[in-house]
Every structure is written in C-alpha cells, then in structure tokens.
Design an enzyme around this catalytic site. Structure first.
Site, PDB file in Angstrom:
ATOM      1  N   ILE A 167      38.006  41.884 -42.214  1.00  0.00           N
ATOM      2  CA  ILE A 167      38.377  42.918 -41.239  1.00  0.00           C
ATOM      3  C   ILE A 167      38.241  42.368 -39.820  1.00  0.00           C
ATOM      4  O   ILE A 167      37.189  41.822 -39.453  1.00  0.00           O
ATOM      5  CB  ILE A 167      37.530  44.181 -41.432  1.00  0.00           C
ATOM      6  CG1 ILE A 167      37.878  44.777 -42.797  1.00  0.00           C
ATOM      7  CG2 ILE A 167      37.798  45.199 -40.324  1.00  0.00           C
ATOM      8  CD1 ILE A 167      37.138  46.017 -43.143  1.00  0.00           C
ATOM      9  N   TYR A 207      27.270  37.854 -53.314  1.00  0.00           N
ATOM     10  CA  TYR A 207      27.980  38.982 -52.695  1.00  0.00           C
ATOM     11  C   TYR A 207      29.022  39.518 -53.676  1.00  0.00           C
ATOM     12  O   TYR A 207      29.123  40.731 -53.914  1.00  0.00           O
ATOM     13  CB  TYR A 207      28.626  38.483 -51.406  1.00  0.00           C
ATOM     14  CG  TYR A 207      29.455  39.482 -50.632  1.00  0.00           C
ATOM     15  CD1 TYR A 207      28.874  40.588 -50.014  1.00  0.00           C
ATOM     16  CD2 TYR A 207      30.832  39.287 -50.467  1.00  0.00           C
ATOM     17  CE1 TYR A 207      29.639  41.476 -49.278  1.00  0.00           C
ATOM     18  CE2 TYR A 207      31.597  40.170 -49.721  1.00  0.00           C
ATOM     19  CZ  TYR A 207      31.001  41.268 -49.128  1.00  0.00           C
ATOM     20  OH  TYR A 207      31.759  42.141 -48.383  1.00  0.00           O
ATOM     21  N   GLN A 211      29.685  46.376 -38.423  1.00  0.00           N
ATOM     22  CA  GLN A 211      31.047  46.153 -37.917  1.00  0.00           C
ATOM     23  C   GLN A 211      31.952  47.344 -38.208  1.00  0.00           C
ATOM     24  O   GLN A 211      32.653  47.832 -37.325  1.00  0.00           O
ATOM     25  CB  GLN A 211      31.654  44.880 -38.549  1.00  0.00           C
ATOM     26  CG  GLN A 211      33.028  44.544 -37.977  1.00  0.00           C
ATOM     27  CD  GLN A 211      33.846  43.588 -38.846  1.00  0.00           C
ATOM     28  OE1 GLN A 211      33.481  43.301 -39.998  1.00  0.00           O
ATOM     29  NE2 GLN A 211      34.951  43.093 -38.312  1.00  0.00           N
TER      30      GLN A 211
HETATM   31  C1  AKB Z   1      32.988  38.399 -45.907  1.00  0.00           C
HETATM   32  O1  AKB Z   1      33.681  37.474 -45.445  1.00  0.00           O
HETATM   33  O2  AKB Z   1      31.943  38.232 -46.531  1.00  0.00           O
HETATM   34  C2  AKB Z   1      33.506  39.807 -45.736  1.00  0.00           C
HETATM   35  C3  AKB Z   1      34.378  40.212 -46.868  1.00  0.00           C
HETATM   36  C4  AKB Z   1      35.726  39.655 -47.016  1.00  0.00           C
HETATM   37  O3  AKB Z   1      33.980  41.010 -47.665  1.00  0.00           O
HETATM   38  N1  AKB Z   1      34.227  39.915 -44.494  1.00  0.00           N
END
Ligand code: AKB
Length: 319
Positions: free
Chosen positions: A171, A141, A12
């Site tokens: 984003i 994450y 992206q």
């Molecule tokens: C997600 O939603 O995982 C990403 C971020 C906010 O890092 N867009």
C-alpha cells in the site's frame, strides 16, 4: 456498520482509515485504539482508547463501553520485521486476531482483518495468481496471514461471526510511513525523489509486485464490509489488485515529473527473497464479481497525487 472500533489505529492504514470512516459514519461512531498515546493524540477529534490488542479484558471492555458492532483489526508486524523475531510476530499477529474474533463472537460484532499478498509463497502461480490456489508462504508473516484467513473463515462457519478480509498488495500512502514491510520501497521512493532527487532501492530491477494506492485501500474496506452477505462466495480473503510494477517502472514514472531523478540499487537479501516468493500480479476477478471492487488509481494517477502530497509535506518541513 454503526459503531466501529479500529485497533492498531496509529499505523499506516489505521491512521487514514479512522478519518475516512469518521467522515462516512460520524466522528463519534469510530473509536481509534492503539498502544501509542502520541498516535492517538493525532486522532483525538473523536473517541480514542489506549489498548494493547493482546490485552483481551481491556479490548472487550472498550467494545462493550462503546457498544461496538464492527472491529477493524489493523494490528500487524510486517514481513521483513517479522523475520527478525518470528515468534514475536506470531504472538502479536495471531494474538490480536484471536482477541478480535473471540470478542466479536461474544458481542455480536463483524470483523475485518487484512490479509496480504504475503499469504502466498514460491509454489503459488506468480502471474495472474488465482483467488483459490496453492499458498504455502515461507515468511512468518505469511504463515500468520494464512492461519488468520483460515481461523476467520472457521469463526464464520462455526460461530456465525461476520468475518471479511482482503489480501492487500503493497500500500502506497503519504500520511503515515509503513514500517518493516517488503513493499515499503514504493513509498520511500516518492519521499526521496522530492527530498534528494535520487533513491537507492532495496529490491532489484525486475521485481514485480502488486501495489495499491491508499484511497482505493480505504474504499475496499467499506465496500467489502457493506457488501450484501448473500453475494459473498468467499470471505477470508479476497485478492484485490490495481497495478503491478517493478522498481524500473515506478522510477520511470517519477522521471516523467522530475526529469533529473535517478535511482540506484543496494539490494536487501532478506527483502528480495521475500519479494521473489510473492505473486507478480493477482487475479482480483472474484472481488470484482462478488462485491464490486473497482480501483480508481493506476500508477500514472497515483504518482501525480503522491508527488503533490509529498511535496507539500516537504515544503512544510514535515520530513
Ligand atoms: C509487507 O510488505 O510486508 C506488507 C504487505 C504486502 O503485506 N506491505
């Protein structure tokens, strides 16, 4: 920055960062690397290289061949996808960073790796989230992002690698769709508004999150990497923010332009739990003070531009 390598160039952000940097630094000075050859084809007006970012030998060979001085490591498995296979997310997110840092150390490169609002967790102050505060994310994450921030700072202090980073909000963009993120709804809503005149939102009303329009995201990369290092008290990573809204607010903004647009809800429990653990709005005063962060797009201005651009794509049958 004179010779730049963007790893994960087909994603992206990468797919827009490549042409943006080529416009500033020259087409031949920005190498786009990705695993996906079809995505590289779209970026082949300049140098491209097929690369699995976990393949350190090939990664280093590209850096040496092109005499790279700056690496943008845009490789990431996002928050919702990460929860489906946490160890794969760790392997990819940390593996790409580890290679970027080590290759940068050996070849005298600077490194930009995005962090995220996902680096924060439920114990973080949710409103006006400070630059330096409790983090403790509850997604893999987020764990990767916090570890990545710390590892990048470590490479700076221990080995002198010029590492810099921002904590990106969600984003919003109109070239390449995001995939597997918690904030993806704020992109999808524009596409569905144009195509179907309605949208089913997977986050509930009242879920506030920071968001950022792509042109400001691209500016932030260049501004930070070009910033005077003596002015940087922080490096990995800066809060940056431009707007904070919930699904009701973005839907109301779209309705100003498409009065018949409607939205209903079908909440995704995994994404909702992730969103609830993230800040509602971040304090970005350190980025403003240390390197002049000053976004140009608010919700109103972004919505006008998004609807225009997405309508053109729809009219051309591109989705
Ligand atoms: C997600 O939603 O995982 C990403 C971020 C906010 O890092 N867009």
């Amino acid at each position: 920055m004179k010779k730049i390598l963007i790893v994960g160039a087909g994603g992206q952000i990468g797919s827009e960062l490549v042409p943006y940097l080529r416009g500033i630094y020259g087409v031949n000075n920005v190498v786009a690397a990705d695993l996906d050859e079809a995505k590289l084809q779209a970026l082949s007006d300049g140098p491209v290289a097929k690369l699995n970012a976990l393949d350190g030998e090939r990664f280093a060979e590209i850096v040496k061949t092109h005499k790279i001085d700056t690496i943008f490591n845009m490789v990431a498995l996002l928050s919702a996808t990460g929860e489906k296979d946490p160890m794969l997310a760790w392997k990819i997110n940390m593996g790409a960073l580890e290679n970027s840092l080590n290759i940068a150390k050996d070849n005298g490169c600077a490194v930009f790796t995005p962090s995220s609002i996902g680096a924060f967790g439920p114990n973080t102050p949710h409103d006006n989230t400070p630059q330096d505060t409790i983090m403790q994310p509850t997604t893999i994450y987020g764990v990767c992002k916090v570890a990545g921030e710390m590892l990048s700072d470590y490479y700076h202090t221990r080995f002198g690698v010029d590492t810099r980073s921002v904590r990106f909000p969600g984003i919003i963009s109109n070239v390449t769709l995001p995939g597997g993120g918690t904030t993806d709804y704020a992109v999808e809503i524009y596409y569905d508004a144009i195509k179907y005149n309605k949208y089913t939102c997977n986050l509930g009303a009242g879920t506030f999150l920071d968001m950022l329009y792509m042109p400001d995201a691209l500016d932030s990369c260049v501004q930070l990497m070009e910033a005077d290092p003596t002015k940087l008290k922080h490096r990995n990573s800066f809060n940056i923010a431009a707007m904070s809204f919930d699904p009701e607010i973005i839907a109301a903004e779209i309705k100003k332009h498409i009065p018949t647009f409607t939205m209903d809800y079908n909440v995704d429990a995994v994404k909702q739990a992730i969103a609830n653990s993230w800040p509602n709005s971040m304090d970005d005063s350190c980025a403003r003070a240390e390197w002049g962060w000053n976004p140009k797009y608010d919700l109103n201005k972004m919505t006008i531009d998004m609807l225009d651009k997405v309508r053109v794509k729809f009219d051309k049958g591109m989705y």
